[in-house]
Design an enzyme around this catalytic site. Structure first.
Site: not given
Ligand code: UDP
Length: 310
Positions: A28, A53-54, A99, A111, A142
């Site tokens: 997260d 941070d993805v 990936g 989600a 969004y």
């Protein structure tokens, strides 16, 4: 691995998987999540947390069986405040994690959301409906990120053979929602408890269908462990107008607060109700917790939180 692990749904998922005996890698960036939600898990040996941070390149050592991508600002005021991060976590974040799923040969779950149906022209919404979304409206950041997320995930499935799950989540509520996330239930509960006016947007005739978090988590868990690759709606089909929700909460809290009407936000969906036939057929799942019971548990949570001075 669970992204958005310190958020509302992410933290409940962490609890569920830990209870089932899994090793959980939680990630997260704490943009909208809170360490309070997972503090109780941090000492456990099978739980690890990465503050990360993805939307940046993601590396995780060792094998991974499942990746659940639940990171995103998720309330209308959050994504209005953070439009670029919202677009990036659904697009760049999803690409990075796909990936990772490819390298690890992991099952990848996203989600997704009832927002892919936009302001729907079909009611109730089933998974075959393509939606009615305004790409450049306030919710577009969004809705379109989530639609892109579905497209990217399906492309990796078709092109690279990644095993995928797409859960379309409808309005869900329960403990660990942020009091100030601007959504109807945290707003109404906190206003009623504090004796403030309840802010109903528009005339309150717009409808939603609210699912208690425990039901939602059960549906997500069952879908992950199925072998079904197409989208599945998970939500509670019990539909109610927002004005009625405000009145039910006033009654439950026993508050003297009044209902005041404010401007309806742009592109606010007029109706929303999941058709859950697919979830029933494939997962043998349906929600079990009544609104009365779920609201009561949520009321207890907010009462305690507000008492702590949050
Ligand atoms: N809403 C409201 N008052 C509030 C917050 C929300 O009347 O203080 C309305 C909002 O306009 C929408 C519904 O409640 O019609 C549900 O809003 P929420 O933000 O919870 O989620 P949404 O389903 O719109 O993403």
């Amino acid at each position: 691995m669970i992204t958005g692990a310190a958020g509302f749904l992410g933290s409940h998922l962490c609890d569920r998987f830990m209870n089932e005996g899994y090793e959980v890698i939680a990630m997260d960036n704490l943009l909208t999540g809170s360490m309070d939600n997972i503090a109780h898990l941090l000492p456990l040996p099978k739980f690890s947390f990465y503050h990360y941070d993805v939307t940046k390149y993601v590396h995780v050592p060792g094998p991974l069986d499942f990746i659940l991508h639940f990171a995103s600002p998720a309330s209308p005021i959050d994504y209005l405040k953070m439009p670029i991060q919202t677009l990036k976590v659904g697009s760049l974040g999803t690409h990075n994690l796909l990936g990772l799923a490819r390298v690890k040969k992991a099952t990848f779950m996203i989600a997704s959301t009832s927002e892919v149906y936009g302001d729907p022209l079909v009611h109730p919404q089933n998974e075959d409906y393509w939606g009615n979304v305004n790409p450049i409206g306030p919710r577009g950041v969004y809705d379109e990120a989530k639609r892109f997320q579905e497209a990217m995930t399906m492309a990796y499935h078709n092109y690279h053979g990644i095993d995928i799950r797409i859960v379309r989540i409808f309005n869900t509520y329960g403990s660990r929602m942020r009091i100030d996330d601007g959504r109807a239930l945290p707003a109404f509960f906190s206003q009623a408890i504090r004796g403030e006016d309840l802010t109903v947007f528009g005339d309150g005739a717009q409808t939603r269908s609210f699912c208690f978090v425990d039901d939602l988590i059960e549906g997500v868990f069952l879908l992950l462990h199925s072998d079904y690759n197409l989208p599945v709606n998970i939500g509670n089909p019990n539909e109610i107008s927002i004005r009625e929700v405000a009145m039910e909460i006033l009654e439950m809290v026993g508050s003297n607060s009044r209902i005041v009407h404010m401007d309806l936000p742009e592109d606010d969906p007029k109706v929303r109700k999941p058709d859950i036939t697919r979830a029933k057929n494939i997962l043998n799942w349906e929600p079990k917790v009544s609104r009365e019971e779920g609201f009561r548990k949520t009321y207890e949570y907010f009462k305690k939180k507000l008492g702590e001075g949050d």
